[in-house]
Design an enzyme around this catalytic site. Structure first.
Site, PDB file in Angstrom:
ATOM      1  N   THR A   1     136.363  40.235 142.538  1.00  0.00           N
ATOM      2  CA  THR A   1     136.184  41.437 143.337  1.00  0.00           C
ATOM      3  C   THR A   1     135.206  42.347 142.620  1.00  0.00           C
ATOM      4  OG1 THR A   1     137.275  43.325 144.405  1.00  0.00           O
ATOM      5  CG2 THR A   1     138.267  42.522 142.362  1.00  0.00           C
ATOM      6  N   GLU A   2     134.241  42.899 143.376  1.00  0.00           N
ATOM      7  CA  GLU A   2     133.100  43.535 142.726  1.00  0.00           C
ATOM      8  C   GLU A   2     133.412  44.845 142.028  1.00  0.00           C
ATOM      9  OE1 GLU A   2     131.913  43.926 147.208  1.00  0.00           O
ATOM     10  OE2 GLU A   2     133.190  42.618 146.009  1.00  0.00           O
ATOM     11  N   ASN A   3     134.632  45.354 142.185  1.00  0.00           N
ATOM     12  CA  ASN A   3     134.976  46.548 141.399  1.00  0.00           C
ATOM     13  C   ASN A   3     135.435  46.204 139.985  1.00  0.00           C
ATOM     14  OD1 ASN A   3     137.261  45.485 142.860  1.00  0.00           O
ATOM     15  ND2 ASN A   3     138.449  47.240 142.172  1.00  0.00           N
TER      16      ASN A   3
END
Length: 222
Positions: free
Chosen positions: A51-53
């Site tokens: 997940t890009e966070n």
């Protein structure tokens, strides 16, 4: 003419999409319906979710009484971390995406064109809220792009089209689409249906697709 049955549910679409993810794949799940894939990783298969966070090794959603408010995905939904998971800076996460280190991403869509063009971030209207997020990075940097969406909008407008009318996220990037009515491959010759939801016919799906559709199911007729 009898009314066709309801199509697949969101969870059923997610479960079907999960079946096609190979063992050992590094996968980003887009915000919305694709997030559900985390609940349906096939037993015995290792799929590393990104997940890009800033999390690699994301697990499924937690039980309601086990939510950690500081452990969320890019859609701000609570998640879990699998053994061996890693946390890192947002910039490092996007370096993974842009550097070609992810095998697959599964995104939502407003429209998918028969040549694989994807529109999933804006209607282009003057009052539309800019919300491209990481989608453009994902479709540019990830090796394989697939889509999960409903076959039509709530008012019955097809989402699988000959040419996108909304601003593009990426050109020619989508290889497969999972909808509530069918699994559709994007080929050099256009859309090809490889599976149809129970109770639906090819003609009924084709009537809800705003582009030519070939029947490439085993035993299907083009």
């Amino acid at each position: 003419m009898s009314t066709p049955p309801s199509g697949l549910t969101r969870d059923q679409i997610a479960e079907r999409a999960a079946q096609d993810i190979g063992d050992g794949s590094y996968v980003n799940l887009g915000i919305g319906m694709p997030e559900l894939i985390a609940q349906y990783v096939p037993e015995g298969r290792e799929i590393v979710l990104h997940t890009e966070n800033g999390l690699l090794g994301m697990g499924p959603a937690p039980a309601p009484d086990a939510v950690d408010p500081e452990l969320i995905n890019a859609g701000k939904k609570p998640v879990t971390a699998n053994p061996g998971a890693s946390y890192f800076h947002h910039a490092d996460s996007f370096a993974m995406v842009r550097g070609g280190h992810l095998d697959l991403c599964v995104l939502g869509a407003m429209e998918v064109a028969s040549n694989g063009d994807l529109a999933n971030w804006s209607t282009g209207q003057s009052d539309a809220i800019p919300a491209v997020g990481g989608a453009m990075d994902l479709v540019s940097g990830v090796r394989v792009v697939r889509v999960m969406t409903t076959h039509c909008t709530r008012d019955g407008t097809p989402k699988l089209v000959e040419k996108c009318s909304y601003p593009l996220t990426g050109a020619g990037v989508v290889s497969r689409v999972y909808t509530d009515l069918a699994v559709v491959d994007v080929t050099p010759e256009g859309f090809a249906v490889i599976e149809i939801a129970p109770g639906w016919s090819f003609d009924e799906v084709a009537a809800r697709t705003d582009a030519p559709l070939r029947d490439e199911r085993p035993g299907g007729v083009n």
